[in-house]
Every structure is written in structure tokens, then in C-alpha cells.
Motif scaffolding. Structure first.
Motif, short mmCIF file in Angstrom:
data_model
loop_
_atom_site.label_atom_id
_atom_site.label_comp_id
_atom_site.label_asym_id
_atom_site.label_seq_id
_atom_site.Cartn_x
_atom_site.Cartn_y
_atom_site.Cartn_z
N PRO B 204 25.27 10.96 0.06
CA PRO B 204 25.26 9.99 1.18
C PRO B 204 25.94 8.67 0.81
N LEU B 205 25.80 8.30 -0.47
CA LEU B 205 26.39 7.04 -0.90
C LEU B 205 27.92 7.10 -0.82
N LEU B 208 28.92 6.64 2.68
CA LEU B 208 28.79 5.24 3.09
C LEU B 208 29.97 4.41 2.57
N ILE B 212 32.68 2.47 4.87
CA ILE B 212 32.91 1.03 4.81
C ILE B 212 34.37 0.75 4.52
N CYS B 377 20.85 3.25 -5.12
CA CYS B 377 20.82 2.26 -4.04
C CYS B 377 19.65 1.29 -4.16
#
Lengths: 178, 409, 120
Positions: B204-205, B208, B212, B377
Motif C-alpha cells: 500500500p505504501l 501511496l 502522490i 508508516c
């Protein structure tokens, strides 16, 4: 009679792009336009990589040269003074011309002459070791492959970056002081 | 070259084989290109409607039902608008820049796998191809800014190019993650590797980070230094008017949706969802999924204020770049460990193979990777919260001080 | 020759993709009014007459960013084959990749500590 198929047409298109772009670079008095022409030329080279079944290299060529070097060049161009109206003429043309001719002669004798006329080189099989990008990856990081050059390349990049920062930072600080 | 499908039909119909081949490729290209072109016309309407709703307006509603034909009206308006080329501009490059800008985005669609059976091409180096092609867009912006011969345009272009190249680093590092998991750069293989489990659950990171930095690549808020009206008038496209301006505009709109599609292909499992075996349904799933990141992108664009260039650059170099490097390394390490203890589905040669694995087989690996992402995170979120509260306290103190000062006078 | 067939598609795409924007621009060129005059075709800088040359000397900072990006770009390009082959590599390969990235992170930390990454 040459048989015209895609790769033949593409070859000539890329040849025109490469040589025409190169001609644009050397004849242009405007540095920014020269950069754009250089990119056209390098794009043609990327096309040759595709024709030689090296698509990875072609993508790298576009990514690194057009994506990064072009940007770097334009930034560098903007560092020069009076870039659009260069009135400084480079006078030592003869030695440069001689050097270029010698280099070209070496290329012709060493690389082009041996393969000229015959199509055997064309049909040479691809390397047995590296056929795909995956094989390239294995070759780059396996002990019996090219792991040392791989790491040395990293070291070289690090050195280049640190060197550039040292040089450019001094210039930047002088600028800020003014 | 092989000759199958349409090419075969044409050859049997008596067409010259070379010509048949060329025609079949040409038709394929036209079909692939028409997808983004048709999409962009409706995207402009969708985006304006969504932006209007977020800003508590109605949006276009006069031309056609729900204002659906508004884009066509705008198109006609753009066609008959006077188009001024500044006298001091570099004419050749000035005209070339908008063309290159839209072409660069359109070229990305060549490698997008629409359905399991319909796609432009399945390049072995697909992922690298789209990064390379997208970098042409950066060159277009630089050319536009320079050729306009306008101080605002040049300054805007320079800033934006510095921003774009900076955000390309976390973008590509995030891209390494699906490539590593799928073991291929081909977009088709990357989608296939997500048959059992979408990469969004494993990384998921990375998604993300990709989201971005692609938001920054399109030059949308909070990274819209590309047209910082308050300081640069309109940035690199200040001198452009009429259809040439429209082309930059269309390229930007299309780029946002293209990023949505790329995120879908790379992280959201492409066409995978019940019923994907049917081409039309597969295509629909891809479109619907692509709409999720697209909508979030619009949402952010219309709610977050613009950041200053030094803030944006610091965010990238001191936060995104280190984080994306750590993310790749942690994933690489965990995959290696998981392979050693046998939690990763492997093929007969012992290599990791996610394509044929089922959901259950992939579950342990996914849980470990997901937890690792959360663990990366947590300290970051903690740190951000602390910095935020410190800043707020400092601000409040300053404000109180100011009030006390004013009262004392 | 299958690979070349794929790239023929890209080649046709390359030729066709500039035509997409050229068509509307061309149509606009036919339809639009052409009443340019000296005032209209001046450089637009908020109504103030432009002063001096646009193409002036810029700060070296942009160049540093470009250079650091170039280094990272080359690094990422070298990492792609590693990532593609990663599913069949052993622990040694992971260590090789790790070392490769660490060496470059050194340069990043150096740039960080020297403060060149801060936009001024």
C-alpha cells in the motif's frame, strides 16, 4: 533491389533523424535549439537500439538522455551568459576537424568496413547469456556475472554526484553573497 | 513478422501482405488512440462537475442534458478563438511544444492493457516505456516556457521542470515494487500477477508514493506550481491561446486519468474482479477502478491549498525519496526472507511466481508485507503529528504574544 | 521477429500521436480570425512593457537538482533489471542490490548534509 519492409524504412527514418539532428546541433547558433536538435539525434539512436532488438537500451536512452540529460543541458544553457547571441567564435577549427576525420576513419576501418557488404553480421544470433531484461538482471548481480562493475558503477555515480555538488555549491555561494 | 487476426483476413481478401500488415497495425493504433481521446472529452465534463460540487456550485448545466455537450461547445469556441503568437517567440519550438505535450500523454496508452484480449502492445519493457514517454512531457513544458520568450513563462517552466524531475524519483522507486513482485516490466504480466491478490494489499505504501508523485507529475494541486497564478500569472503556458492552449489543457486532463489507469494496472489488479473473463466487463472494471484514484486526485486538487516551491521540494527530497528507497529495500528483504521460509508461492524452478497462485496461498505473504508497510508508516505518522502539534503550539504562542503586545500599546 | 512487430506498432503510434494535436490546431488555424497587430503580439507581462532580455543567466541551483536527478535516473535504470530478475535471485543478489543503493544513498546524505537540497 532492397526489399522494403518496416525495419528498412525505420532504419532510414532513424538514420535521417540521427544525422539531421546532429547537423542541427553543430549548425545552430542558439544553444537551446541545439539542445533540442541533440535530443532528436539521440531519439534516432534509441530507434536503432530497437531495431537491434535491444528495447531495454532504447527505453534507457529515452529516459536518461531525453528525460534527464536534456533537462540538465537546458539548465546548463541557462547558466551561460547571452546564450542566444553567441558572438564568441571558436577559432581552432582545423585541429578539431582533423580529430573528427581521424575518429571517423577509425570507425570506418574498424567497425563499418569489416561488415560492409555482407549481411552475416545482421543474422548473428543474440547473446546466449543475456536475451531478456531478466537475464540482464541476473547477469548484473550474480557472483559469476558482472556484480563488480555493477557496484563500481554505483561508486562512480556517487563520486560524480559529490564532485558536482562540491563544484556547483561554491559557485552558488558566491552568487548568494553578491 | 507474423500476420494474424485482421492481417490474415486482409491477406485472404487479396491485399498485399505488407500492406495488410501495415493496415492492421494502423487500425490497431487508431483504436487504441481513440480510447483516451473519447475519454478526455467526457473527463473534462466529469472533472468540471465534480469540482463544482466540491466548491458548492452546479457546474456546466446549460448545453445539452446535464451540460454534457459543454465540452463540444468549448471545443468549437477554442477552434474559432484568435491565436496569438508573440512576436518575440521562437516560432518553431513555440508551435511544437503543445503538440509534443499531448502526444507524450497519448503515447502512454500504447502499453495499457484494456482487457485480457485487447491491448495496444505488450512490450517487454512496458513499465520503463511509460516513464520514458512521460519524460517527453517534461521536455515539452521546458520547450514551451523557453520558446514563449516571456519571463513568467520561463521562470514557471524552470520551476516546474525542477519539480517534475524531482518527483520522478519516488515515482520510479514506487514503480520498482510491482515490477519486483511480478518479475516483469510488461504491463500485461503485472496485471496477471495480481490474479490472486492485488498489489495494493501487498504494497500500500508503494501505491501511496506512486499516487502522490503522479499527482505532482500532472502538476495538480497541491503541487500546481505549474500555474501558480498568484506568483507566475499562469506559468509556462502564459503566452498560449486558442487551440494551442487547449492542447496543454487536454494533455493535463488526460494525464490525470492516465495516472488513474496506470495505478489500476500496477496496483489495483487491472481488470480483475468477478466476471473479468468477458472482455466488455473486464474493460468496465478497469475503467471503474481507474475512476477511484482519479476521483481522489480531483478531490485533493479542489480541497488542498497550493504549497510554496521550497515546501514542495523539501517534501520530496527529505520525505518521499528516502521513504521510497526504504520501502523498496524492506520489500526486497522481506520477499527474500519469505522465500527462504516458504511462504511465497514458487514455480518448479524455485522462483517466485504470483501469477498462478490462489488467494489463500498468497495470504501469509500479503499479511507480512502489509504489516511491514504499516510498521514503516507508524513512526512517520507519529513524527508528523508531533511536528504538526509543535508548529501549532508555536503559532498560538506567537499569536498570543502579538495580542498581548497590541493590547499593551 | 515478433519483437519488431510490437515495435512497429509503437512506430506507427509515434507517427500518429503528433497528428492528434496537429488536427485541431490545423482546424483552428483555418477557422480562427487572424487579426494580429503589433500591440497584440507583444510579450504579455501584466500589461507592463517587457524590460530586458528573457533569456538571462539562471541560478546554479537548478543545475544541481538536474544533476542529482540524472544520477538517480541512471541508478534507477540499473535497478530495473535487478527488480525484474528478483523473483529468481538468491540472497547474494539482494546484498548486491542493497550495497548498490546504499552507495548512492551516501551521495544523497552528503547532498542533504551540505544543504544543497533545500530550495533557496
Amino acid at each position: 533491389m532492397i526489399q522494403f519492409d518496416f525495419s528498412t524504412i525505420a532504419f532510414f527514418v532513424f538514420a535521417v533523424l540521427t544525422l539531421g539532428g546532429a547537423l542541427g546541433v553543430v549548425t545552430n547558433r542558439n544553444l537551446f535549439r541545439g539542445t533540442i536538435w541533440l535530443m532528436v539525434s539521440l531519439f534516432g539512436v534509441a530507434g536503432f537500439y530497437v531495431l537491434l532488438s535491444a528495447p531495454f537500451l532504447a527505453a534507457v536512452q529515452v529516459l536518461v538522455y531525453i528525460g534527464a540529460i536534456a533537462i540538465l543541458f537546458t539548465f546548463a544553457v541557462m547558466l551561460t551568459r547571452s546564450l542566444t547571441r553567441l558572438n564568441v567564435r571558436y577559432t581552432r577549427l582545423w585541429p578539431s576537424a582533423l580529430g573528427a576525420v581521424l575518429l571517423f576513419a577509425m570507425l570506418v576501418i574498424g567497425v563499418i568496413w569489416p561488415v560492409f557488404g555482407g549481411n552475416e553480421m545482421y543474422s548473428l544470433p543474440l547473446s546466449d547469456v543475456v536475451r531478456t531484461t531478466s537475464d540482464l538482471g541476473v547477469a548484473l548481480v550474480s557472483g559469476e556475472g558482472y556484480v563488480l562493475p555493477f557496484e563500481v558503477a554505483s561508486l562512480l555515480l556517487t563520486g560524480a554526484m559529490i564532485g558536482a555538488i562540491v563544484i556547483a555549491r561554491d559557485a552558488d555561494e558566491e552568487e548568494l553573497e553578491q | 513478422m507474423d500476420c494474424t487476426g485482421l492481417c490474415e483476413v486482409l491477406t485472404q481478401g487479396g491485399t498485399d501482405p505488407g500492406l495488410a500488415q501495415f493496415l492492421s497495425i494502423l487500425i490497431g493504433v487508431v483504436l487504441v488512440v481513440s480510447v483516451p481521446l473519447v475519454t478526455v472529452i467526457f473527463l473534462i465534463w466529469i472533472e468540471r462537475k465534480i469540482a463544482a460540487r466540491i466548491q458548492d456550485r452546479i457546474g456546466p448545466n446549460r448545453v445539452g442534458p446535464f451540460g454534457l455537450v459543454q465540452t463540444f461547445a468549448d471545443l468549437i469556441k477554442l477552434l474559432i478563438k484568435e491565436d496569438i503568437t508573440p512576436a518575440s517567440a521562437d516560432r518553431l519550438l513555440y508551435n511544437a511544444a503543445p503538440i509534443l505535450s499531448l502526444a507524450a500523454v497519448a503515447l502512454i496508452w500504447a502499453v495499457v492493457p484494456f482487457t485480457p484480449y485487447h491491448f495496444g502492445v505488450d512490450l517487454e519493457i512496458g513499465a520503463l516505456y511509460f516513464v520514458a514517454v512521460a519524460s517527453l512531457g517534461t521536455l515539452a513544458i521546458m520547450t514551451a516556457g523557453w520558446a514563449s520568450n516571456n519571463k513568467y513563462a520561463l521562470l514557471g517552466a524552470f520551476r516546474v521542470v525542477a519539480l517534475l524531475v524531482s518527483y520522478e524519483i519516488p515515482l520510479v522507486f514506487a514503480l520498482l515494487v510491482p515490477v519486483m513482485l511480478a518479475g516483469s516490466m510488461s504491463m500485461f504480466d503485472i496485471v496477471n500477477a495480481q490474479a490472486g491478490m492485488w498489489f495494493v494489499f501487498m504494497a500500500p505504501l508503494a501505491m501511496l508514493l506512486f499516487f502522490i508523485s503522479s499527482q505532482a507529475e500532472t502538476g495538480r494541486a497541491p503541487f500546481d506550481l505549474i500555474e501558480a497564478e498568484s506568483e507566475l500569472v499562469a506559468g509556462f503556458n502564459i503566452e498560449y491561446s486558442g487551440m494551442k492552449f487547449g492542447m496543454f489543457f487536454a494533455a493535463e486532463f488526460l494525464h490525470v486519468f492516465t495516472n488513474g489507469v496506470l495505478i489500476t494496472v500496477l496496483f489495483l489488479g487491472g481488470w480483475y474482479f468477478p466476471g473479468w473473463q468477458m472482455p466488455l466487463i473486464a474493460f468496465m472494471w478497469l475503467g471503474l477502478k481507474a475512476f477511484i484514484p482519479y476521483f481522489i486526485s480531483l478531490w485533493i486538487r479542489n480541497t488542498v491549498p497550493r504549497l510554496r516551491i521550497d515546501q514542495v521540494m523539501r517534501f520530496n527530497w527529505f520525505f518521499l525519496v528516502p521513504l521510497s528507497i526504504v520501502n523498496v529495500l524492506v520489500l526486497a528483504f522481506l520477499v527474500m526472507i519469505l522465500k527462504e521460509i516458504g511462504w511465497v508461492p514458487v514455480d518448479e524452478t524455485g522462483a517466485m511466481a504470483l501469477a498462478d497462485a490462489t488467494f489463500i496461498e498468497l495470504l501469509p505473504m500479503t499479511i507480512v508485507l502489509f504489516i511491514s508497510n504499516v510498521l514503516i508508516c507508524l513512526p512517520i505518522i507519529n513524527r508528523l503529528r508531533r511536528t504538526g502539534s509543535d508548529d501549532r503550539v508555536a503559532d498560538e504562542q506567537r499569536a498570543q504574544h502579538a495580542i498581548a503586545h497590541a493590547a499593551g500599546d | 521477429m515478433d519483437v519488431l512487430n510490437e515495435w512497429a506498432f509503437i512506430g506507427v503510434f509515434l507517427v500518429l500521436s503528433p497528428i492528434l494535436p496537429i488536427l485541431p490546431i490545423g482546424a483552428a488555424w483555418l477557422l480562427r480570425p487572424k487579426r494580429a497587430n503589433v500591440l497584440k503580439s507583444q510579450t504579455y507581462e501584466c500589461g507592463v512593457e517587457t524590460v530586458g532580455d528573457t533569456w538571462v543567466q539562471f541560478r546554479v541551483q537548478y543545475y544541481i537538482y538536474g544533476l542529482i536527478f540524472l544520477v538517480f535516473d541512471v541508478e534507477m535504470v540499473l535497478l530495473f533489471p535487478w527488480a525484474v530478475a528478483y523473483h529468481k535471485l538468491d540472497f547474494f543478489a539482494f546484498a548486491a542490490g542493497l550495497l548498490f543503493i546504499f552507495l548512492l544513498t551516501d551521495a544523497l546524505i552528503y547532498a542533504w548534509r551540505k544543504g544543497v537540497l533545500v530550495w533557496r
